[in-house]
Design a protein around this motif. Structure first.
Motif, PDB file in Angstrom:
ATOM      1  N   SER A  95      13.075 -24.988 -51.104  1.00 28.14           N
ATOM      2  CA  SER A  95      13.992 -23.725 -52.305  1.00 28.14           C
ATOM      3  C   SER A  95      13.397 -23.005 -53.943  1.00 28.14           C
ATOM      4  O   SER A  95      11.814 -24.062 -53.711  1.00 28.14           O
ATOM      5  CB  SER A  95      15.380 -24.187 -53.529  1.00 28.14           C
ATOM      6  OG  SER A  95      14.573 -25.363 -54.070  1.00 28.14           O
ATOM      7  N   ALA A 109      12.651  -9.276 -48.825  1.00 29.87           N
ATOM      8  CA  ALA A 109      13.451 -10.161 -48.939  1.00 29.87           C
ATOM      9  C   ALA A 109      15.282  -9.851 -49.121  1.00 29.87           C
ATOM     10  O   ALA A 109      15.371 -10.821 -48.444  1.00 29.87           O
ATOM     11  CB  ALA A 109      12.908 -11.009 -50.362  1.00 29.87           C
ATOM     12  N   LYS A 110      15.621  -8.937 -49.087  1.00 34.85           N
ATOM     13  CA  LYS A 110      16.887  -8.615 -49.094  1.00 34.85           C
ATOM     14  C   LYS A 110      17.421  -8.551 -48.472  1.00 34.85           C
ATOM     15  O   LYS A 110      18.576  -9.288 -47.680  1.00 34.85           O
ATOM     16  CB  LYS A 110      17.174  -7.461 -50.451  1.00 34.85           C
ATOM     17  CG  LYS A 110      18.396  -6.969 -50.339  1.00 34.85           C
ATOM     18  CD  LYS A 110      18.366  -6.002 -51.195  1.00 34.85           C
ATOM     19  CE  LYS A 110      18.669  -6.093 -52.920  1.00 34.85           C
ATOM     20  NZ  LYS A 110      18.855  -4.951 -53.754  1.00 34.85           N
ATOM     21  N   LYS A 155      16.705  -9.450 -45.304  1.00 39.14           N
ATOM     22  CA  LYS A 155      16.505 -10.587 -44.309  1.00 39.14           C
ATOM     23  C   LYS A 155      17.915 -11.624 -44.945  1.00 39.14           C
ATOM     24  O   LYS A 155      18.089 -13.336 -44.481  1.00 39.14           O
ATOM     25  CB  LYS A 155      15.392 -11.431 -44.159  1.00 39.14           C
ATOM     26  CG  LYS A 155      13.916 -11.108 -43.721  1.00 39.14           C
ATOM     27  CD  LYS A 155      13.033 -11.865 -44.247  1.00 39.14           C
ATOM     28  CE  LYS A 155      11.418 -10.640 -43.686  1.00 39.14           C
ATOM     29  NZ  LYS A 155      10.252 -11.942 -42.934  1.00 39.14           N
ATOM     30  N   SER A 156      18.322 -11.903 -46.161  1.00 39.00           N
ATOM     31  CA  SER A 156      19.799 -12.271 -47.170  1.00 39.00           C
ATOM     32  C   SER A 156      20.697 -11.709 -46.624  1.00 39.00           C
ATOM     33  O   SER A 156      21.490 -10.399 -46.255  1.00 39.00           O
ATOM     34  CB  SER A 156      19.069 -12.451 -47.680  1.00 39.00           C
ATOM     35  OG  SER A 156      20.424 -12.923 -48.343  1.00 39.00           O
ATOM     36  N   HIS A 215      24.086  -9.569 -48.093  1.00 37.58           N
ATOM     37  CA  HIS A 215      23.148  -9.096 -49.370  1.00 37.58           C
ATOM     38  C   HIS A 215      23.718  -7.973 -50.062  1.00 37.58           C
ATOM     39  O   HIS A 215      23.715  -7.750 -51.478  1.00 37.58           O
ATOM     40  CB  HIS A 215      21.231  -8.819 -49.344  1.00 37.58           C
ATOM     41  CG  HIS A 215      21.369  -7.970 -48.557  1.00 37.58           C
ATOM     42  ND1 HIS A 215      21.443  -6.349 -49.376  1.00 37.58           N
ATOM     43  CD2 HIS A 215      20.628  -7.280 -47.068  1.00 37.58           C
ATOM     44  CE1 HIS A 215      21.451  -5.999 -47.612  1.00 37.58           C
ATOM     45  NE2 HIS A 215      21.157  -6.331 -46.806  1.00 37.58           N
ATOM     46  N   SER A 266      27.565 -11.735 -53.364  1.00 42.51           N
ATOM     47  CA  SER A 266      26.108 -11.884 -53.241  1.00 42.51           C
ATOM     48  C   SER A 266      25.362 -11.702 -54.990  1.00 42.51           C
ATOM     49  O   SER A 266      25.315 -10.666 -55.203  1.00 42.51           O
ATOM     50  CB  SER A 266      24.969 -10.943 -52.222  1.00 42.51           C
ATOM     51  OG  SER A 266      23.524 -11.463 -52.598  1.00 42.51           O
ATOM     52  N   TRP A 282      21.822 -11.746 -54.376  1.00 41.28           N
ATOM     53  CA  TRP A 282      21.365 -10.427 -54.889  1.00 41.28           C
ATOM     54  C   TRP A 282      22.026  -9.287 -56.168  1.00 41.28           C
ATOM     55  O   TRP A 282      21.215  -7.994 -56.005  1.00 41.28           O
ATOM     56  CB  TRP A 282      21.143  -9.675 -53.966  1.00 41.28           C
ATOM     57  CG  TRP A 282      20.298 -10.275 -52.866  1.00 41.28           C
ATOM     58  CD1 TRP A 282      19.879 -10.935 -51.970  1.00 41.28           C
ATOM     59  CD2 TRP A 282      18.428 -10.388 -52.809  1.00 41.28           C
ATOM     60  NE1 TRP A 282      19.011 -11.884 -51.485  1.00 41.28           N
ATOM     61  CE2 TRP A 282      17.794 -10.937 -52.308  1.00 41.28           C
ATOM     62  CE3 TRP A 282      17.841  -9.499 -54.505  1.00 41.28           C
ATOM     63  CZ2 TRP A 282      16.140 -10.959 -52.007  1.00 41.28           C
ATOM     64  CZ3 TRP A 282      16.434  -9.441 -54.048  1.00 41.28           C
ATOM     65  CH2 TRP A 282      15.549 -10.573 -53.401  1.00 41.28           C
ATOM     66  N   MET A 341      17.520 -13.490 -58.375  1.00 37.13           N
ATOM     67  CA  MET A 341      16.475 -13.433 -57.022  1.00 37.13           C
ATOM     68  C   MET A 341      15.524 -12.333 -56.858  1.00 37.13           C
ATOM     69  O   MET A 341      14.901 -13.102 -56.280  1.00 37.13           O
ATOM     70  CB  MET A 341      17.436 -12.649 -55.541  1.00 37.13           C
ATOM     71  CG  MET A 341      19.176 -13.102 -55.520  1.00 37.13           C
ATOM     72  SD  MET A 341      18.741 -14.927 -54.559  1.00 37.13           S
ATOM     73  CE  MET A 341      18.111 -14.927 -53.533  1.00 37.13           C
ATOM     74  N   THR A 354      12.274 -14.202 -56.036  1.00 33.15           N
ATOM     75  CA  THR A 354      11.263 -13.719 -55.068  1.00 33.15           C
ATOM     76  C   THR A 354       9.524 -13.459 -55.837  1.00 33.15           C
ATOM     77  O   THR A 354       8.697 -14.361 -54.859  1.00 33.15           O
ATOM     78  CB  THR A 354      11.109 -12.598 -54.646  1.00 33.15           C
ATOM     79  OG1 THR A 354      12.727 -12.414 -54.142  1.00 33.15           O
ATOM     80  CG2 THR A 354      10.300 -11.989 -53.644  1.00 33.15           C
ATOM     81  N   GLY A 382      23.408 -18.686 -55.352  1.00 31.71           N
ATOM     82  CA  GLY A 382      22.667 -18.325 -55.049  1.00 31.71           C
ATOM     83  C   GLY A 382      21.326 -18.573 -53.844  1.00 31.71           C
ATOM     84  O   GLY A 382      19.961 -17.982 -53.986  1.00 31.71           O
ATOM     85  N   GLU A 393      19.997 -17.525 -50.357  1.00 35.19           N
ATOM     86  CA  GLU A 393      19.851 -16.124 -49.956  1.00 35.19           C
ATOM     87  C   GLU A 393      18.444 -15.611 -50.372  1.00 35.19           C
ATOM     88  O   GLU A 393      17.810 -16.636 -50.801  1.00 35.19           O
ATOM     89  CB  GLU A 393      20.410 -15.365 -51.539  1.00 35.19           C
ATOM     90  CG  GLU A 393      21.707 -15.108 -51.756  1.00 35.19           C
ATOM     91  CD  GLU A 393      23.065 -15.175 -50.240  1.00 35.19           C
ATOM     92  OE1 GLU A 393      22.228 -14.061 -49.995  1.00 35.19           O
ATOM     93  OE2 GLU A 393      23.739 -15.900 -50.177  1.00 35.19           O
TER      94      GLU A 393
END
Length: 244
Positions: free
Chosen positions: A83, A161-162, A164-165, A168, A173, A175, A182, A186, A241, A244
């Motif tokens: 994380s 990145a979003k 792949k979540s 999202h 979420s 995001w 988020m 990142t 999150g 995420e």
């Protein structure tokens, strides 16, 4: 299966965890037993993917199934995922830094950054409505007040990145959180390759030699807001999150 590889895992653990490997192994076992999806994968692949995840976890100095390192079912395997909290722990463990700073940039803010000429980004938050979050940046601060390399989570990197979540675009979420939490996470992940890290706490270390000669201090008027300082020892990290 975990007990069978106790010795191999013990050799990878940092010294601080090697003093009580049984506790670490029990945490690994409990993390799997309380999750039926993980247990099903272990039965299916005879623990192969779990062992790979546990070796990574041990190498990084984290406890499996904790807020620093998650065991997650990805397809037909178990994935071990560090994380952002775990990254910050290793940055601070290195002994080179007193804190980590991460900031979200919003649409109405004034922002520019040239890594060739700027020590840190020129970022002036807009008064009133700042608009939606668009990017973020992060850096660590040495004991003498000089910043590390600054890394940016650009809009393109955020979009990647979003994408792949899972989920999202759902209202629930993180995001969709207007604070851009988020985005900051990142940026922290982008920072890790450019700073010193360690799997266990090291004594305080000051810059020396070429590093000290190349370091440039923060501008005198640069204001570090408390909410931008991420320090796991002070529990100042938002938990929303994490996965995420």
């Amino acid at each position: 299966m975990v007990a069978r590889y106790k010795h191999q895992l013990g050799t990878v653990l940092p010294a601080v965890l090697r003093k009580d490997p049984d506790r670490w192994l029990m945490a690994a076992e409990n993390a799997v037993r309380k999750n039926p999806d993980l247990l099903a994968v272990v039965k299916a692949d005879q623990g192969a993917s779990l062992m790979r995840a546990l070796v990574d976890c041990a190498r990084l100095g984290h406890e499996p199934g904790s807020k620093d390192f998650y065991l997650i079912k990805r397809g037909n395997a178990i994935s071990g995922e560090e994380s952002y909290r775990g990254i910050i722990r290793r940055v601070l463990n290195s002994g080179f830094y007193r804190s980590v700073v991460a900031r979200t940039v919003f649409a109405n803010d004034t922002y520019s950054f040239d890594p060739v000429t700027d020590i840190v980004p020129n970022h002036v938050p807009a008064e009133g409505d700042r608009g939606k979050p668009v990017s973020a940046y992060a850096f660590a601060i040495h004991w003498d007040g000089t910043p590390s390399t600054v890394t940016e989570a650009t809009p393109e990197r955020i979009a990647s990145a979003k994408a792949k979540s899972f989920g999202h675009d759902k209202p629930s979420s993180p995001w969709q959180n207007p604070t851009g939490v988020m985005f900051r996470k990142t940026a922290i992940k982008e920072l890790e390759p450019f700073v010193h890290v360690a799997p266990e706490p090291q004594p305080r270390r000051d810059l020396g030699g070429l590093e000290a000669a190349a370091a440039r201090a923060l501008p005198a008027d640069y204001d570090i807001v408390d909410d931008d300082v991420l320090d796991i020892t002070e529990d100042q990290i938002a938990e929303a999150g994490e996965l995420e």
